[in-house]
Design a protein around this motif. Structure first.
Motif, PDB file in Angstrom:
ATOM      1  N   GLU A 177      35.467  34.834  41.362  1.00  0.00           N
ATOM      2  CA  GLU A 177      35.041  36.117  41.906  1.00  0.00           C
ATOM      3  C   GLU A 177      35.063  36.192  43.432  1.00  0.00           C
ATOM      4  N   PHE A 178      35.499  35.095  44.083  1.00  0.00           N
ATOM      5  CA  PHE A 178      35.503  35.132  45.555  1.00  0.00           C
ATOM      6  C   PHE A 178      36.279  36.329  46.083  1.00  0.00           C
ATOM      7  N   GLU A 179      37.450  36.549  45.511  1.00  0.00           N
ATOM      8  CA  GLU A 179      38.294  37.630  46.002  1.00  0.00           C
ATOM      9  C   GLU A 179      37.654  38.986  45.722  1.00  0.00           C
ATOM     10  N   ALA A 180      36.978  39.082  44.538  1.00  0.00           N
ATOM     11  CA  ALA A 180      36.316  40.334  44.194  1.00  0.00           C
ATOM     12  C   ALA A 180      35.180  40.612  45.175  1.00  0.00           C
ATOM     13  N   VAL A 181      34.421  39.552  45.488  1.00  0.00           N
ATOM     14  CA  VAL A 181      33.335  39.713  46.452  1.00  0.00           C
ATOM     15  C   VAL A 181      33.892  40.182  47.789  1.00  0.00           C
ATOM     16  N   ALA A 228      36.634  41.747  48.380  1.00  0.00           N
ATOM     17  CA  ALA A 228      37.111  43.125  48.310  1.00  0.00           C
ATOM     18  C   ALA A 228      35.933  44.088  48.399  1.00  0.00           C
ATOM     19  N   SER A 229      34.815  43.738  47.718  1.00  0.00           N
ATOM     20  CA  SER A 229      33.656  44.625  47.758  1.00  0.00           C
ATOM     21  C   SER A 229      33.093  44.688  49.177  1.00  0.00           C
ATOM     22  N   LEU A 230      33.301  43.624  49.924  1.00  0.00           N
ATOM     23  CA  LEU A 230      32.809  43.603  51.306  1.00  0.00           C
ATOM     24  C   LEU A 230      33.861  44.108  52.281  1.00  0.00           C
ATOM     25  N   LYS A 231      34.962  44.611  51.737  1.00  0.00           N
ATOM     26  CA  LYS A 231      36.055  45.181  52.538  1.00  0.00           C
ATOM     27  C   LYS A 231      36.695  44.128  53.441  1.00  0.00           C
ATOM     28  N   GLN A 232      36.728  42.913  52.951  1.00  0.00           N
ATOM     29  CA  GLN A 232      37.379  41.849  53.710  1.00  0.00           C
ATOM     30  C   GLN A 232      38.713  41.526  53.041  1.00  0.00           C
ATOM     31  N   SER A 233      39.679  41.109  53.852  1.00  0.00           N
ATOM     32  CA  SER A 233      41.002  40.856  53.293  1.00  0.00           C
ATOM     33  C   SER A 233      40.999  39.563  52.494  1.00  0.00           C
ATOM     34  N   ALA A 234      41.920  39.492  51.538  1.00  0.00           N
ATOM     35  CA  ALA A 234      42.070  38.274  50.751  1.00  0.00           C
ATOM     36  C   ALA A 234      42.465  37.113  51.664  1.00  0.00           C
ATOM     37  N   LEU A 235      43.228  37.444  52.712  1.00  0.00           N
ATOM     38  CA  LEU A 235      43.685  36.405  53.634  1.00  0.00           C
ATOM     39  C   LEU A 235      42.496  35.703  54.290  1.00  0.00           C
ATOM     40  N   GLY A 248      30.195  40.477  24.596  1.00  0.00           N
ATOM     41  CA  GLY A 248      31.448  40.977  24.039  1.00  0.00           C
ATOM     42  C   GLY A 248      31.403  42.451  23.709  1.00  0.00           C
ATOM     43  N   CYS A 249      30.304  43.163  24.071  1.00  0.00           N
ATOM     44  CA  CYS A 249      30.191  44.560  23.672  1.00  0.00           C
ATOM     45  C   CYS A 249      30.956  45.486  24.613  1.00  0.00           C
ATOM     46  N   GLY A 250      31.344  44.974  25.793  1.00  0.00           N
ATOM     47  CA  GLY A 250      32.098  45.820  26.710  1.00  0.00           C
ATOM     48  C   GLY A 250      31.327  46.213  27.950  1.00  0.00           C
ATOM     49  N   LYS A 251      30.078  45.715  28.065  1.00  0.00           N
ATOM     50  CA  LYS A 251      29.280  46.155  29.208  1.00  0.00           C
ATOM     51  C   LYS A 251      29.842  45.653  30.539  1.00  0.00           C
ATOM     52  N   THR A 252      30.313  44.401  30.543  1.00  0.00           N
ATOM     53  CA  THR A 252      30.888  43.871  31.779  1.00  0.00           C
ATOM     54  C   THR A 252      32.216  44.556  32.089  1.00  0.00           C
ATOM     55  N   THR A 253      32.957  44.859  31.023  1.00  0.00           N
ATOM     56  CA  THR A 253      34.221  45.581  31.215  1.00  0.00           C
ATOM     57  C   THR A 253      33.972  46.919  31.898  1.00  0.00           C
ATOM     58  N   LEU A 254      32.906  47.571  31.461  1.00  0.00           N
ATOM     59  CA  LEU A 254      32.569  48.862  32.062  1.00  0.00           C
ATOM     60  C   LEU A 254      32.201  48.691  33.534  1.00  0.00           C
ATOM     61  N   LEU A 255      31.417  47.647  33.812  1.00  0.00           N
ATOM     62  CA  LEU A 255      31.024  47.399  35.201  1.00  0.00           C
ATOM     63  C   LEU A 255      32.253  47.120  36.072  1.00  0.00           C
ATOM     64  N   ARG A 256      33.175  46.313  35.542  1.00  0.00           N
ATOM     65  CA  ARG A 256      34.359  45.962  36.326  1.00  0.00           C
ATOM     66  C   ARG A 256      35.274  47.163  36.519  1.00  0.00           C
ATOM     67  N   ALA A 257      35.234  48.084  35.549  1.00  0.00           N
ATOM     68  CA  ALA A 257      36.014  49.308  35.725  1.00  0.00           C
ATOM     69  C   ALA A 257      35.404  50.157  36.841  1.00  0.00           C
ATOM     70  N   ILE A 258      34.083  50.187  36.883  1.00  0.00           N
ATOM     71  CA  ILE A 258      33.413  50.957  37.941  1.00  0.00           C
ATOM     72  C   ILE A 258      33.738  50.356  39.307  1.00  0.00           C
ATOM     73  N   ALA A 259      33.806  49.008  39.361  1.00  0.00           N
ATOM     74  CA  ALA A 259      34.103  48.347  40.628  1.00  0.00           C
ATOM     75  C   ALA A 259      35.586  48.406  40.967  1.00  0.00           C
ATOM     76  N   GLY A 260      36.402  48.706  39.982  1.00  0.00           N
ATOM     77  CA  GLY A 260      37.846  48.714  40.236  1.00  0.00           C
ATOM     78  C   GLY A 260      38.465  47.345  40.091  1.00  0.00           C
ATOM     79  N   LEU A 261      37.695  46.381  39.544  1.00  0.00           N
ATOM     80  CA  LEU A 261      38.231  45.026  39.401  1.00  0.00           C
ATOM     81  C   LEU A 261      39.174  44.939  38.208  1.00  0.00           C
ATOM     82  N   ASP A 262      38.837  45.649  37.129  1.00  0.00           N
ATOM     83  CA  ASP A 262      39.765  45.773  35.998  1.00  0.00           C
ATOM     84  C   ASP A 262      39.836  47.257  35.670  1.00  0.00           C
ATOM     85  N   LEU A 263      40.962  47.847  35.970  1.00  0.00           N
ATOM     86  CA  LEU A 263      41.030  49.300  35.810  1.00  0.00           C
ATOM     87  C   LEU A 263      40.971  49.709  34.358  1.00  0.00           C
TER      88      LEU A 263
END
Lengths: 673, 366, 339
Positions: A565-569, A571-578, B43-58
């Motif tokens: 999740e480092f990259e996700a963190v 991104a959430s902090l608006k920092q580049s992956a680089l 496995g119910c999808g709650k994390t999937t929903l959270l990641r969709a909100i964050a844009g991590l997994d569209l």
């Protein structure tokens, strides 16, 4: 939970959500594409070039030659006639005999059964196309102009073949018993060496992990020694030990070390560390709880070994077996030095290319050699995957308890293996210092005067160091960055899968084959990259590619241990992956990065097979010098150069150890609690 | 709460992984300043929903609108949120201070203001002394707080917490959920937390979204969810629930086995096969001779065994008429003492009609 | 990264090329001359032509030939100086050599000049087959020295002879082709059948049998005189035997690679390579050189070598090479592994 019911669900109709690709992702894709292109250019395309070489055949095309014979007065009254129609009536040359190689020649007199060089008639020959080529004596003639010659000269006319494509080379190969025999020989030595090495290494690893044998760290160190020397060095040592003038030649009881015996002994030496490492890892993940269970069930030690130890390590053993098999069957240096008349595939490639300048046949042997190598590699990958699954279970490490009798037996065993390893190295060092074995045993440094010998002299040694450093630096950058992109970039799944596949490929490609493929690809004038042919660059590129897979896997393993999740963190902090890459990924993975560098350095110092076709006089290498000096019969200097490689690699290892420690101390303070 | 303006709108969200549909037509409004928990089994999808909100997994279909802006297709970096993962994802080679400062560094801030903000955040999470340590030198709970501090450092409009407490031991978990809730109140940041721990959700959330097999089962305040679970799944997942197969007699009556119960009014027709459910703590113990006038739903049971759980006793009751092996009831220690309850003795229990919930039988899932 | 990687060496080599252009011409010279002689050759040449720098590409005959053929369409060499004439004939038949008659070519023994006009190559020195015989080891084994090739097939020598594999060694091929020329095809193969019974193994390189004999690894090595003399000089207990039937030989020769960018410098080098000075230089190691009347006897070289040299038909060797090698391989390469 009812997955079947869920499976029936499908998305409502509508537009697929398409991610707006972030700048970071864009960058990463570009970089990945770039490294992908690098791999394609340095691996896939040369291999393709080699494959097409193997199906490029040479044939005498009789339609392309036309003859005209004069009468005794020298007048050309009879009509010109095609060689093909002559052959049709005469049947002089069989269809099979029309298949040849690049340097094939066919005497024109074949088509004139009543030819006599004393005859007063004159002959004319011409091609029917511009490609038609023939020799008059040794001068090359092409084109459709008539050449007129007397009968005495006509016997010196040789037709040359034209290039075409087909499987002709393969049929020639499989109908040549001398070449076919090599397949059997290669498999034979590979299987025997594998059996011996894996058994020996298993015992050694078992002793170090399951007994309280003394001097464990020393034994572990000794087991790794063979990695530091080229594979042909044990061959040289064996000659000094068991050759006709060997120190221990009586032990051969009249047999000869030249041939399978020597190859197998040497192979056991140079593959030992690989097998030992893999089996050690497998043994170390075995769960102590099984042993406790076995003890509480009063299982006999032998039964425990059979029921608990062996199955626990089975994937390690299988994996080690295939790695060893692959190393032996693709090795070139050792059979070249000590193989005698025992032909193996890797040496056949060399003989075809270097001895006979038959590149097409070299390519054919290469293709044949790839098959067992790829098979072994594939099985190994499957087994490795299973082993990883085993690893994920949390295991309690096994703590051996002392057993005086067993421990002393193991001590003797380990000592014997160590004597074998250290002994061979020591023999090499001794041989390198003796003035003229066996007639003048005074010690001197004469054999270190490499400038007096074949192989490029001391310059080779420094070239090797340069190659090692460049390979380590450039290779580590490419490999680590590539692995990072594959592991950490988002989306682009097809591309990433493809990249992973290509990155695994080099392990299955024997060095000889890679080197030959490089000639075909990079030495083609149509290739704009041919500027790197004959330079240090091509050696670096080739070596990086040759050892790409293991480095890549090391990098991937290290990267996988990083939080996903480092990259996700970031991104959430608006920092580049680089920024994560430079500030976090690199520092955290520094141990792995150093491991990759030293791996590449050591291998660049010892590799022979891949670069033997690629070095130029300005880029002669120490490992090649060992080969060439041995080839020229300067065996003692070859041993001396081999020892230089050993000391350099040992030095580099020690340096690497200190450097890692120091860097770890400085940058990895966080590891200490 | 419901009067606040909607901050995050999720409309008809679908997510498929190959053939597997992980989210089905999920729609939800989250209000400004609200603390919402996504609750459901793994496995119910709650994390999937959270990641969709964050844009991590569209998501595959549907839209996410945050603060009036459609962010459905934006990469995470172009959305406005802070996130804390289960693993915390603290950068192991950076000090606590540098971890917290990580997101502040390119916002055009000068060193001093960054330092001030970091100190402020360290104070806020109660770890002012720990700034120069590395993450591995802190306890799990402390690491969790640092991850939280890092996530809120840039004052995001939305705070996402993905199982933030599940890696901690029970005591720390209880303390931290208090702290997080307090912090969230103080900052007023809209927060979504994913958890599989119902207690956690009940204790922290303003509203709970119960998710099962990729669908929202129920959205409501903790009391609504607990007291009025709309589906059998919710009833079963949140807290304990006794279930009986029952037949509707009429508007106010139903039959369990051979016993007749009065119940709340409902829409089922008479003769309908239903499930009647009651929570263990709603069962009222009475002495054996209890038979108050007009009291219905009183039944004689045998107290099979009892288990002391600190503040209450969990008792297993048996009545052959109920067609279930055991009826589970939670009796306060007080009541047990008062009634001198012992295993294997007979007693009366009352199942208050307004606490009995009725679900259609076909709704029942295994 | 890739770009940088690729461009850096180009930039460096361009830089090198421009900076050197003013100072001197660099010639890339492919050679199979023994490594220990190269420095001397370059230095002697530079005494007369200091403005031309020689970059040696040195390897065994087979490798250099393979390299040149592989680079057929992208030649890297400017000049070949010191490669077997058989190899040069091969290159010639591929049209890879620039025809050029060096100044003073008429002073050379005609045997040492290509028959074409203008010639494509000129010979430097001859490289004569011989048998290296380790007296110490032979005595231990109770062997008597062979006087002729036919002697060598005597069963007494079973397992005591090593010769180079003609499929990988130019020396090996030169032996085989000389036997076929001297004994005729049929008897030649018959002779080799008998000899094969005595061969312990075939080596990849031509000098190795003699070095192995010198080291006592084997009593008898079929090699060439030059190598034997060197080993003898180094103190090895060797006799160098010139078989009575005559010995095969090849010559080291010089040629310009067609398409060279440095034709003028290449011509300068080739001109110089046949001067008296150059021939004297070759004579340090070789008893037989291209210019008649120059050669001084070389220490440790066997007597009568010049007379024993057969009238070698290089064209026969080049044009029948493939056929001979295939025949040799099918006769001896497949049989040998039965041991």
């Amino acid at each position: 939970m009812n997955p079947a019911a869920k499976g029936k669900l499908s998305l409502p109709a509508g537009r697929d959500i398409k991610a707006v690709v972030s700048r970071d992702d864009h960058m990463m894709r570009w970089w990945m594409a770039l490294i992908g292109v690098y791999l394609i250019v340095t691996l896939a395309m040369p291999l393709y070039a080699m494959l097409s070489k193997s199906v490029s055949t040479y044939r005498f095309d009789l339609q392309q030659f036309e003859f005209q014979v004069s009468d005794e007065a020298g007048d050309f009254t009879s009509p010109p006639v095609l060689a093909s129609s002559l052959n049709q009536t005469l049947g002089a040359v069989s269809a099979q005999a029309l298949n040849t190689s690049a340097d094939g020649r066919l005497a024109a007199t074949e088509f004139f059964p009543d030819f006599s060089f004393r005859s007063p008639v004159n002959y004319r020959i011409r091609g029917t196309s511009e490609q038609a080529a023939y020799l008059v004596g040794s001068s090359l003639t092409t084109g459709t102009e008539w050449t007129e010659i007397d009968s005495n000269t006509f016997r010196r006319v040789q037709l040359r073949p034209v290039a075409s494509t087909g499987l002709g080379n393969f049929s020639t190969y499989f109908s040549t018993p001398a070449l076919m025999g090599s397949i059997r020989n290669s498999l034979y030595i590979a299987v025997i060496s594998t059996l011996i090495t894996v058994t020996l290494a298993f015992g050694f690893a078992y002793a170090l992990s399951r007994s309280c044998v003394r001097y464990k760290s020393t034994f572990r160190l000794i087991a790794m020694i063979p990695i530091l020397v080229p594979s042909l060095l044990p061959g040289i040592a064996l000659i000094y030990l068991f050759g006709n003038q060997g120190m221990l030649k009586e032990l051969m009881f009249g047999g000869t070390i030249y041939g399978p015996t020597g190859i197998v002994l040497g192979s056991v030496f140079f593959t030992f560390p690989h097998a030992f490492l893999i089996i050690s890892t497998a043994l170390s993940i075995s769960d102590a709880r099984y042993y406790e269970a076995a003890v509480s069930l009063r299982s006999s030690p032998w039964r425990t070994f059979r029921v608990v130890t062996l199955p626990g390590a089975r994937y390690g053993i299988i994996s080690a077996a295939f790695v060893v098999f692959n190393l032996v069957i693709t090795d070139f240096g050792l059979p070249k030095v000590i193989g005698g008349q025992f032909n193996v595939l890797a040496v056949d490639i060399y003989k075809q290319v270097i001895g006979q300048q038959n590149f097409e046949m070299g390519a054919v042997v290469s293709v044949v050699l790839i098959i067992p190598a790829i098979l072994a590699f594939t099985i190994d990958r499957i087994v490795q995957r299973k082993q990883v699954a085993l690893l994920s279970a949390r295991a309690v490490p096994y703590q051996p308890s002392p057993d005086k009798k067993a421990d002393s037996i193991w001590l003797v065993y380990c000592a014997m293996v160590s004597v074998f390893i250290v002994g061979l190295i020591a023999v090499c060092q001794y041989a390198a210092l003796v003035k003229f074995w066996p007639y003048n045993l005074t010690l001197s440094l004469n054999n270190y005067q490499f400038d007096q010998m074949d192989g490029g002299g001391w310059a080779s040694y420094f070239n090797s160091i340069k190659l090692g450093l460049l390979t380590a630096v450039v290779g580590t950058c490419i490999v680590f960055f590539g692995a990072y992109l594959v592991e950490k970039s988002n989306g682009f799944n097809t591309g990433r899968g493809l990249f992973q596949m290509v990155a695994m490929l080099p392990m299955a490609i024997p060095g000889m084959v890679l080197g030959l493929a490089y000639i075909f690809f990079f030495n083609s004038p149509a290739n704009p990259l041919n500027v790197i042919y004959g330079t240090m660059t091509i050696l670096v590129v080739c070596t990086v590619t040759h050892f790409y897979t293991v480095s890549h896997l090391t990098a991937v393993t290290a990267l996988k241990q990083m939080d996903r999740e480092f990259e996700a963190v970031a991104a959430s902090l608006k920092q580049s992956a680089l920024k994560v890459f430079t500030r976090v990924t690199i520092p955290v993975c520094l141990p792995a990065i150093l491991d990759i560098s030293i791996y590449l350095f050591v291998n660049a110092m010892t590799t022979v097979s891949a670069v033997v076709f690629l070095y130029s006089p300005k880029t002669t290498l120490a490992s090649i010098a060992v080969l060439n000096m041995d080839d020229a019969g300067d065996i003692a200097p070859a041993a001396a150069m081999g020892m230089m490689i050993f000391y350099t690699n040992a030095g580099a290892r020690i340096l690497h150890l200190f450097a890692s420690r120091k860097i770890l101390k400085r940058t990895q303070a966080w590891r200490q609690r | 709460m419901s009067k606040s303006k909607s901050y995050l709108q999720i409309d008809n969200l679908w997510k498929a992984f190959g053939d597997f549909v992980a989210l089905q037509d999920v729609s939800l409004d989250v209000f400004e300043g609200e603390f919402v928990c996504f609750l459901g089994p793994s496995g119910c999808g709650k994390t999937t929903l959270l990641r969709a909100i964050a844009g991590l997994d569209l998501q595959s279909r549907g839209s996410v609108i945050q603060d009036g802006v459609d962010v459905s297709e934006l990469p995470p970096a172009q959305r406005d949120f802070g996130i804390v993962f289960q693993s915390y994802a603290l950068f192991p080679n950076l000090t606590i201070r540098k971890n917290i400062a990580f997101g502040l560094e390119n916002a055009g801030r000068d060193r001093a203001s960054i330092n001030n903000r970091v100190e402020e955040l360290l104070q806020l999470v109660g770890l002012p002394e720990q700034g120069d340590k590395y993450p591995a030198q802190l306890s799990g709970g402390q690491q969790q707080r640092i991850a939280l501090a890092r996530a809120i450092a840039t004052s995001p409009g939305l705070l996402l917490l993905d199982e933030p407490l599940s890696a901690l031991d029970a005591k720390v978990r209880v303390r931290l959920r208090h702290e997080i809730k307090a912090l969230q109140r103080e900052l007023g940041v809209t927060t979504i937390m994913v958890t599989h721990d119902q207690e956690e959700a009940l204790a922290m959330a303003d509203r709970i979204v119960v998710i099962n097999e990729g669908r929202i089962e129920q959205v409501g305040t903790p009391t609504e969810i607990y007291q009025n679970p709309q589906t059998l799944f919710v009833a079963d997942f949140i807290g304990e629930m006794n279930q009986f197969e029952a037949t509707i007699d009429d508007q106010r009556q139903l039959q369990i086995g051979s016993s007749r119960f009065s119940c709340r009014s409902h829409e089922f027709t008479s003769g309908a096969q239903v499930i009647a459910a009651i929570r263990p703590d709603n069962i009222v113990p009475q002495p054996l001779d209890y038979k108050a006038a007009g009291e219905v739903n009183c039944h004689r049971v045998v107290l099979k065994d009892m288990e002391f759980l600190g503040s209450f006793w969990r008792c297993r009751l048996h009545n052959e008429n109920f067609k279930v092996n055991h009826l589970i009831a939670d009796f306060s220690a007080n009541a047990v003492r008062r009634l001198n309850l012992q295993p294997d003795q007979s007693m009366m229990v009352q199942l208050p009609e307004d606490t009995m919930i009725i679900y259609a039988r076909d709704e029942a899932r295994v | 990264m890739l770009r940088k990687l690729l461009l850096a060496p180009v930039a460096v080599s361009l830089l090198a090329a421009t900076s050197l252009a003013g100072a001197a011409t660099e010639l890339t010279v492919y050679t199979a001359v023994e490594a220990e002689d190269l420095k001397r050759y370059a230095e002697t040449f530079n005494e007369d032509h200091p403005d031309i720098t020689i970059n040696w590409v040195r390897d065994s005959t087979g490798i250099v030939t393979a390299k040149l053929l592989a680079e057929k369409n992208n030649p890297q060499a400017d000049v070949v100086w010191g490669l077997a004439a058989t190899s040069l004939l091969l290159l010639k038949s591929e049209g890879m050599l620039e025809a050029y008659a060096p100044a003073g070519v008429e002073k050379l023994d005609p045997k040492f000049v290509d028959k074409s006009d203008p010639p494509t190559w000129t010979g430097m020195d001859a490289w004569v087959a011989s048998v290296c015989y380790n007296t110490v080891e032979s005595e231990k084994l109770g062997l008597s020295p062979p006087a002729s090739w036919k002697d060598l097939a005597d069963p007494m020598y079973k397992g005591h002879v090593i010769m180079p594999n003609p499929n990988s060694s130019g020396t090996g091929f030169l032996d085989v082709s000389s036997w076929l020329q001297m004994f005729g095809e049929e008897d030649g193969w018959k002779y080799m059948d008998a000899l094969h019974e005595n061969i312990a193994r075939y080596t990849h390189s031509g000098s190795k049998p003699c070095k192995l004999a010198a080291a006592g690894e084997i009593p008898i090595g079929v090699s060439f005189a030059f190598r034997g003399a060197k080993s003898k000089a180094a103190g090895a207990p060797l006799d160098i035997i010139v078989p009575s039937e005559g010995v095969g030989w090849d010559m080291e020769a010089t040629a310009i690679v067609a398409g060279t960018a440095n034709l003028d410098a290449a011509k300068t080098l080739v001109d110089w390579s046949i001067t008296e000075k150059a021939n004297k230089m070759y004579n340090v190691g070789y008893a037989v050189v291209g210019m008649p009347g120059i050669a001084q006897p070389v220490k440790y070289f066997p007597e009568g070598l010049l007379d024993a040299m057969i009238d070698n038909d290089f064209e026969f060797a080049a044009n029948n090479r493939k056929r001979i090698l295939a025949e040799w391989q099918s006769r001896y390469d497949s049989k040998s592994e039965a041991k």
